[in-house]
Design an enzyme around this catalytic site. Structure first.
Site, short mmCIF file in Angstrom:
data_model
loop_
_atom_site.label_atom_id
_atom_site.label_comp_id
_atom_site.label_asym_id
_atom_site.label_seq_id
_atom_site.Cartn_x
_atom_site.Cartn_y
_atom_site.Cartn_z
N VAL A 57 19.38 -12.59 -31.40
CA VAL A 57 18.28 -11.73 -31.81
C VAL A 57 18.25 -11.55 -33.32
O VAL A 57 19.30 -11.57 -33.98
CB VAL A 57 18.37 -10.36 -31.08
N CYS A 58 17.04 -11.38 -33.87
CA CYS A 58 16.86 -10.99 -35.26
C CYS A 58 15.79 -9.88 -35.27
O CYS A 58 15.65 -9.17 -34.28
CB CYS A 58 16.47 -12.18 -36.14
N ARG A 59 15.03 -9.74 -36.33
CA ARG A 59 14.02 -8.68 -36.38
C ARG A 59 12.83 -9.00 -35.49
O ARG A 59 12.41 -8.20 -34.68
CB ARG A 59 13.57 -8.44 -37.81
N GLY A 61 12.11 -12.72 -34.52
CA GLY A 61 12.26 -13.99 -33.83
C GLY A 61 12.41 -15.22 -34.69
O GLY A 61 12.80 -16.26 -34.19
N MET A 85 14.33 -7.65 -32.33
CA MET A 85 14.66 -6.23 -32.19
C MET A 85 13.41 -5.36 -32.21
O MET A 85 13.41 -4.27 -31.63
CB MET A 85 15.64 -5.79 -33.28
#
Length: 106
Positions: A57-59, A61, A85
């Site tokens: 996961v990141c902010r 995608g 996220m």
């Protein structure tokens, strides 16, 4: 590339968070393993073993797609978390901040 949505992931699942330190500190999944994208090649040995694919996961995608592509190239079983996220938080999934303050996704 394997993908999952936040709703597909258990609230207490281990996920790999590839955001920067300030983003992680502000709010992350409860059992997230934090390895910023730029550090991933040097720290790949720190990845936990999980049953099935390790969600990444990141902010939103973008960075996690790059991480998943690289990790798959290393032969690892991973899956990109669609929406990152931001979607995790929008779906009402639990997040926590480092230090226990109010958590937020930045």
């Amino acid at each position: 590339m394997n993908t999952v949505t936040p709703k597909d992931i258990a609230d207490d699942a281990v996920v790999l968070d590839v955001r920067e330190q300030d983003e992680y500190d502000a709010g992350h999944a409860p059992r997230a393993i934090h390895i910023p994208l730029a550090e991933l090649p040097a720290r790949v040995g720190e990845l936990p073993e999980v049953d099935g694919d390790l969600p990444v996961v990141c902010r939103s995608g973008g960075r996690s797609v790059r991480a998943v592509q690289w990790l798959e190239g290393q032969g690892l079983d991973v899956a990109n978390v669609e929406g990152g996220m931001k979607q995790w938080h929008a779906d009402g999934k639990p997040i926590q901040a480092v230090g226990g303050g109010d958590a937020n996704v930045i």
